[in-house]
Every structure is written in C-alpha cells, then in structure tokens.
Design an enzyme around this catalytic site. Structure first.
Site, short mmCIF file in Angstrom:
data_model
loop_
_atom_site.label_atom_id
_atom_site.label_comp_id
_atom_site.label_asym_id
_atom_site.label_seq_id
_atom_site.Cartn_x
_atom_site.Cartn_y
_atom_site.Cartn_z
N THR A 1 -75.68 -5.79 -6.76
CA THR A 1 -75.61 -4.45 -7.39
C THR A 1 -74.62 -3.56 -6.66
OG1 THR A 1 -77.54 -3.91 -6.05
CG2 THR A 1 -77.94 -4.40 -8.37
N ASP A 2 -74.31 -3.86 -5.39
CA ASP A 2 -73.50 -2.89 -4.62
C ASP A 2 -72.10 -2.73 -5.21
OD1 ASP A 2 -72.61 -5.40 -3.60
OD2 ASP A 2 -72.74 -4.78 -1.49
N GLY B 1 -73.41 -17.71 8.68
CA GLY B 1 -73.39 -18.45 7.41
C GLY B 1 -74.76 -18.60 6.77
N ALA B 2 -75.76 -17.90 7.30
CA ALA B 2 -77.12 -18.02 6.75
C ALA B 2 -77.42 -16.89 5.78
CB ALA B 2 -78.14 -18.03 7.88
N GLY B 3 -76.41 -16.11 5.41
CA GLY B 3 -76.63 -15.01 4.49
C GLY B 3 -77.19 -13.78 5.20
N SER C 1 -70.74 -11.46 9.49
CA SER C 1 -69.37 -10.90 9.48
C SER C 1 -69.41 -9.38 9.54
CB SER C 1 -68.57 -11.40 8.28
OG SER C 1 -69.26 -11.15 7.09
N GLU D 1 -62.71 -6.22 5.59
CA GLU D 1 -63.11 -7.50 5.01
C GLU D 1 -62.48 -7.71 3.63
OE1 GLU D 1 -66.98 -8.70 5.90
OE2 GLU D 1 -67.00 -10.34 4.47
N ASP E 1 -73.64 -4.47 3.29
CA ASP E 1 -73.87 -5.11 4.59
C ASP E 1 -73.41 -4.22 5.74
OD1 ASP E 1 -74.55 -7.11 2.87
OD2 ASP E 1 -72.77 -8.33 3.23
C1 GLA Z 1 -72.76 -10.41 0.00
C2 GLA Z 1 -71.83 -9.20 0.01
C3 GLA Z 1 -72.60 -7.91 -0.30
C4 GLA Z 1 -73.42 -8.07 -1.59
C5 GLA Z 1 -74.25 -9.36 -1.54
C6 GLA Z 1 -74.96 -9.64 -2.84
O1 GLA Z 1 -73.69 -10.32 1.05
O2 GLA Z 1 -71.22 -9.07 1.27
O3 GLA Z 1 -71.71 -6.82 -0.40
O4 GLA Z 1 -72.60 -8.01 -2.72
O5 GLA Z 1 -73.45 -10.49 -1.23
O6 GLA Z 1 -75.93 -8.67 -3.09
#
Ligand code: GLA
Length: 386
Positions: free
Chosen positions: A31-32, A117-119, A123, A155, A167
């Site tokens: 959504t961001d 890399g784990a979400g 970064s 980024e 993030d």
């Molecule tokens: C990644 C992106 C964020 C966001 C999410 C999905 O983490 O860096 O800005 O878009 O995906 O919600």
C-alpha cells in the site's frame, strides 16, 4: 562486537556507534507506493555502524560479517563501482551531499544481528544507520523524517529498487512497544501501542527472494496501469489510495490482473484502519481474522505468495498461542509474521517449526521479537549483540 572489529580494522576506537532496527509490517502490504496506509513495527534486531573521522577525504567502510572493505571518495561517493552491499552506502552518501551535508573523511564498520533477505528490511536499516553515522562524523543533523526520505531516495534512485517509504520510516521513527501508523501520502503518523501480552514472531521460510525485485517492480507497474485506466472514468483518482471500499464495483471494469491488484490495495487500506481500531480498543481477538484476510488477499489478488509461505502461514496459524499470522513484506519468499501470546512463545515456535518441516520438507527459522524504537546514535557501548 563491532567496536572491536572497528579497532582491528582501523587501529583506533570509533567515535560513535549508531544502530537502526529491522521492521515487520503488522498490516498494510503493497500500500505504501499506492500512497496508502501501513502499520509496521521496528524489531529488536539491528544494523550497527561504528564510525569515526579520518584525515583523508574518503569514506572507508568495512563490512565486518563479510570481512570486506570499500573506499569511496567523500566528495563523489557514487562514482566508483562497488559490491552490492556498498551500493546502499554510496546512495545514502550521495543523497546526503545533495541535501547540502559536507561529508568528512570517515571510517566505518558495519555489522549486526538482523538477518538479510528475510523480508525484515535490512537494506533500510543499513541506509538509515549509515546516514546517522555519516551525519554524526560530519557534525551535521537532519531530522528523522528527512533521514527516512533520503534513505528511500538512495534505494530508488541509486540501487534501483522502486520501494515505498514504509521501511525507512519504520527504521527511523518507530517507538518501543508500538506500531507506526503511517499515511504514506501525507506522511502523517501516530504510534499505536501493541498489547504487552503479545510478541512478534518472524517465521522465516528460508526461501530467499531471488526474483523479488523484478516481480516487485512489475506489481508497481500494474498498480500504475490500474490508476491510469481508472482515471479515464474518474479523473480525481491519482493513486489507488483514492479508491475507497465503496468504489469496489468500479474495479470490476478493469482488465485482469489489474482489477485484482487494485482490489488488494483498496481492501488492505481498509484492513489497516480496522487493525488500528482493534488495537486502540484492546480487541486482540479481532486481529486474527484481519491478518488472515490480508494473507488471502496477498495470495489471491496480489499474487505474491509461494508454496513455502502458504505452508508457514498454515503452520503458524495452527500453533499454540497464535493470535494471527500472514505473509509479511514484499512476498515471493521471506517470512510470515505471527502475533503470539507471550507466554506461549516457546510452545508456538516448537509446534510451528515441526509443522513447517513436515509440510514443506524445509527448516524454518524463528525470531521472537519485541517492538523496538527507531534508529539512534549512541556514543557509549549499549551492549550491542552483534
Ligand atoms: C518492500 C518495500 C516496501 C513495501 C513492501 C510491501 O518491503 O521495500 O516499501 O512496498 O515491500 O508492502
């Protein structure tokens, strides 16, 4: 210990130690960049940067975990070719210069305990921690919002991932014990208290997100195409944010997959508001259904799930103490977030690990986290665990 790594590499003690946290997103996925709503929380796993001045006009950065050093000219940090980890640093240094900061000669060591890399947005944590360190050595100051925005620009424009603002905002502005309710259009935010009875458990599938950047940028394009198509009927729609839940029939006229992509974003914005309302009235029971609905929407409408994320979400949801679970972050690998009763955390991890092993044949990794505060500069050793 990063201070020691700095000492070994540069032969003196650092002047400052900075840290920035990783994040999990409670709800508000994809959504961001549609100018919508998000509700991330920072976690107590960090990227640390130990830094000090140096007489030459260079930025000398040592990645402690990789045992690799990169040297960048402080007045043109983006010019030399560099390995991928250093590109985030080049991007941030370049954006600081653009913001009018006069960078000084800097030595820095980077490390941490945040899985990559784990979400968990390692970064963004790296970008924000490096920004604070370079600012501190330069004797300059920018507020946390400016730091978040310039880290995101680094980024998008330098590294080439078209990420949204979530993030970096979470890494820079989170508050302990809270989630950050952020409007990604106005950048207004409030801190929403999370119940102390819950912990955030990151359930990592072990699948790294190799194709993620391509697929992520493709989802962004699909959202932009949906907006372009909707604008011909309603010129006031500038982003999917402008479509509200009552307008859902409007989406039925869109070609697929654009209709489903847009439906995810519109329904997800509504779920963010509902989760915030549930947290504010202390209704943890309402969270499970909302997280499950978000997961289903990410799988069916936004199409960012994979079999391992499905296996992990099912394992987590069925484990003891689980209040709610869903795939978290961009998708295509990475982790599931589970909100878990604090007292049941150990039993939850044991059961979810066993169930995931059985259904996927893989070993998951589980991190039991607290909602942490945003990035900070620390001059004294805070007992960092890197
Ligand atoms: C990644 C992106 C964020 C966001 C999410 C999905 O983490 O860096 O800005 O878009 O995906 O919600």
């Amino acid at each position: 210990m990063l201070r020691r790594a700095f000492g070994r590499q540069f032969g003196r003690a650092p002047q400052v130690l900075c840290r920035a946290p990783g994040r999990v997103n409670i709800i508000g996925e994809h959504t961001d960049y549609n100018e919508g709503l998000v509700l991330p929380a920072a976690i107590d796993r960090y990227v640390f940067v130990a830094a000090g001045g140096c007489p030459d006009l260079v930025i000398r950065i040592y990645a402690a975990d990789l045992d690799e050093e990169v040297v960048l000219p402080a007045d043109r940090p983006q010019v030399p070719p560099a390995p991928r980890w250093a590109r985030y640093i080049q991007g941030v240094a370049g954006e600081l210069l653009r913001a009018g900061v006069r960078l000084r000669g800097t030595t820095a060591a980077v490390g941490g305990n945040l899985p990559i890399g784990a979400g968990l947005s390692s970064s963004a944590a790296l970008e924000v921690a490096v920004a604070l360190a370079l600012l501190a050595v330069a004797g300059a100051h920018l507020d946390s919002r400016q730091v978040a925005l310039l880290a995101q620009r680094a980024e998008v424009e330098f590294v080439g991932v078209r990420c949204g603002i979530m993030d970096q905002f979470a890494a820079a502005l989170a508050r302990p014990g809270c989630a950050l309710f952020l409007d990604c259009r106005s950048l207004d935010y409030t801190h929403v208290a999370l119940p102390h009875s819950l912990v955030l458990v990151v359930c990592d599938t072990g699948v790294r997100r190799t194709l993620q950047e391509v697929a992520y940028n493709q989802r962004r394009r699909e959202c932009e195409e949906a907006v372009a198509a909707l604008r011909s009927a309603r010129p006031q729609i500038r982003a999917l944010r402008d479509v509200d839940a009552d307008d859902l029939p409007l989406l039925e006229g869109l070609p697929e997959p654009l209709g489903r992509r847009a439906r995810h974003v519109v329904s997800e914005n509504r779920r963010v508001r509902e989760v915030v309302a549930a947290l504010e009235r202390g209704d943890t029971a309402a969270l499970g259904g909302l997280l499950a609905a978000a997961h289903a929407s990410l799988r069916d409408d936004f199409a960012v799930s994979i079999p391992e994320l499905e296996a992990m979400a099912a394992a987590a949801t069925a484990a003891p103490g689980c209040v709610g679970a869903r795939l978290v972050g961009a998708g295509f690998g990475g982790a599931v977030l589970a909100l878990v009763e604090r007292d049941a955390a150990e039993a939850f991890v044991a059961a979810a690990a066993a169930a995931y092993r059985k259904s996927s044949g893989r070993e998951g990794a589980f991190l039991v986290c607290e909602a942490a505060g945003g990035a900070e500069v620390m001059t004294a050793d805070p007992g960092e665990r890197s």
